[in-house]
Write an enzyme that holds these catalytic residues in place. Sequence first.
Site: not given
Lengths: 511, 461
Positions: A49, A52, A55, A57, A60, A88, A343, A354, A356
């Site tokens: 949706s 909504i 996050v 996340v 990195a 990175k 999540l 960690t 991803i």
Amino acid sequence: MSGMHENARARDGVREVSIIGGGTAGWMTAAALARLIAPLGVKVRLIESDAIGTVGVGEATLPHIRFFNERLGIDEAEFMAATQATIKLGIEFRGWGREGDSYIHPFGDYGREAGGVAFHQLWRRLHAEGKAGRICDYSLPVVMAEQDRFAPPAADPRSVMSSFSYAYQMDATLYARFLRAFAEGLGVERVEGRIVDAALVPDTDHVDHVILEDGRRIGGDLFVDCSGFRGLLIEGALKAGYEDWSDVLPCDRAVAVPCDSAGPPSPYTRATARKAGWQWRIPLQHRLGNGYVYCSDHIGDQEAADDLLSCLDAAPQAEPRFLRFRTGRRRRQWVGNTVALGLSAGFLEPLESTSIYLIQAGITTLVELFPEGPVDPLDAAEFDRVMALEYERVRDFLVLHYFATERDDSPFWDRVRTMAIPDSLSHKMELFRRRGSVVQYKDGLFLEPSWLAVYLGQRVVPEGHDPLADRMPLDKAERYLAELRSQIRRTVDALPRHEDFLKRHCPAAAA
Amino acid sequence: MTSGLRTERIAVLGETWEGWLCAAFLARLLGRMTQVVVVPTPQDAGAPPALASLPSMRGLHDAMGLDEHDLARACEGTFRLGTLHEREAGRSFVVPFGAPGPSLEGAAFHQHWLRLKVQGDEGGFEPHWLGAVLARSGRFLPQAEVEGLPLPEYGLHLSGAAYAKFMQRAALHYGAKRAARLAQALPGNDDRIDALRLEDGADLRADLYLDCTGTAPDAAAGWHDAGAAPALAWSEDSTQPNLSATRMRLEEDAEDILIPLAGRSIRLRSGGPGGEGRLGWQARSWRGNLVAIGAAACRLPPLEMPQMRIAQIGIEALRGLLPNGADQRVEREEFNRVTSEAYARLADFQRLHRILAGRAAQPAPDDPLARKIEQFESRGRVVTYDGESFDQDSHLAVMLGHGLMPRRYDPLTETVPAGEARSRLKQHRRAVLRAAETAQDQGEVARILHAPRRRSAGGGR
């Protein structure tokens, strides 16, 4: 052979996969299944949706993401440009062992083994006698990071340029968008809608369909729950249970805010220890990602946000956003025909980037165990075994960051410094303290150099070293280290600056 | 603390093949830093007539500066490409070393075969595995340059007595000493040995004692019992069916093993009552300042010839944990954790054989072996854990060999069109065949390796 084999029979099994929730986990799953599973005649759909928020996340990442993208056939430069990505080489930890301390946990090795002895043992021997520099001086990626330089690693194992790996710092929302286009291009159906309920097949733990706000019912043979913390199916409908790890990882909130860049992006993420948690700083091409992960027992939301805003490099680009979480792992990550990824499967704070990786590990394991036919509970059990080990080993590594500290400047640090830690961690630390040996395992994310980085960076100093390090004559060992150090310096001096590499390789459009 | 080592002396109890191996390894590794002394004991087990190693043993030999060809030459050795398991009704299978082939499109090599197999038009798996073909046909390819095929790996078949002698020479050469026989170990505090009283009346003190006597204490505390030891009957056999493979036959109550050495074979029959002591392993093989290595720590049936591997597990664990002071608690605990895990996995590998051969009970649901069998049976997926001696490929060979056919294959294989998969497997088999043809017969290899060496013009030494 009695007629039809099971793979053929299975075609009557899982023909439709419904992914619940977009965001990073959802679209990573959709893209991977579209590329790997859909060609077998399996339909993949994703329900999300627009109302909504995600996050977003893990801005990195870890080097593993390169293999994920590669397997999907994603072009690196295109991906980096689309996600405002930077390189990175590791994470700089500031103020963890003591206030004022700093070290980089690199994606790469420290030195080179010599005469059958681990490099760090040799280093430890010389360092104890004042005859060696910082261990970081013998790590190519650390020196590259410190000098803001980068070139891709070499394949030739004899070259010092082969001693490191790299990952990306990227905008996870843009990554999800990028993967959405990729997945939709491969035929993934996106269903817009808010899910309000799920219906189980009576007397089973199999989800039959989910129900959207407008009354639509969407079925599926396999459901992947990427709905985030709340775990709409895995917890909401299936009550998988949650193993709470907040006793060893007590941070339970975060506040995030992007800000302008204040200079060229550095090729590393920074995690700065604060009074009640830690602050991240992730340089992208177009901005800096910032956030404060904290423990609500020790600081209020407003104070945390003020704290964060007071130490940004430049002007904030948005209002601070608050997140709540509970560290831990879903007791079962695969129940019936529902697999939790991201999540909804568990939460470990992004201290070592960690999030991803754990999504990726879940996808890889799901693909390996993909149920073509009726879902086999044995596969669910195997998925849980593999993922539990991943989560637990990451957990221990994260706990080490908090526990290995001398900080006593706040109730938060007093708490984590003195907390009871899992046996699986205490024996590892004890062995390192005693003799500088790192416990090895076959399955697990963080390998010897990572453990070394945090131990040594946070003042877990070995009392002694491996006696085998005494075999090499002192002057010879000294020369060996000095040569290595200067070779690394020479190599790094000749590399392009990170920002120049980005400009040439993958310039993003202005944001 | 700057100078790490305060281990001035290590005493090796047992003038056995394991004792000399440990002594040679440690003396070479530690050089002049530590004195290594071998102490013969009345319990010393004799060397078994034959030993067999896994490919990983080469790392240990390399670390000692020993070339495996020299070792083979000195110990009636042949190159072991795998184990040939003979089953009932003329059926047999090979457990080779190394991998069969590369993965394709994200699916393991064997999955592609499996896919064609379940569709009913493919032969056996073995012709795809160069190591297996060489093992079965008695050939050897030391430095393979073979198109796209994984390099076959190999261990050794060795005469136990010659190996013991070789290691003794190596140990003494590297500076180890041999003391008088043990009269009595003098106990100290806390499970520690205070000194060894020798038959010449002298007391020998060391910082660390290794129990390499080859005799396990009977059901000591912490002994993980695996049943009564079978009777072992060794004999010499002049038949030389195949120099490249250990031959193993699982009979009703016995194992019949043929180990080919250069010029003769050793037969071992294992089974029935009358064996000495118990099978199993010590959960704490390092107690106080005494570390048990080899058969003193772990005794398993001869299936897949695990004796050398058992010694290797102990030696490699010790190498990473050589104590650097009097307080050895941390090293001891880690050593015990690592070795008992490795012994358990090794025993499981044997049990896997027996279960699949229908000679051991099916594993309980929470048994780690249950997962291995379920996953393979279900979808040909090979599960292994920390501390394994045998890798995924060995597990694959055992499970396929015993006829455990997965119910389905990895669907990712279907990204390769069936016709293409078929022709790629065919190409692979051809490459295996060609490589096998260029390989030498190991009889020929052995003749050259073991030919009497010509003395130099000066008439020798």
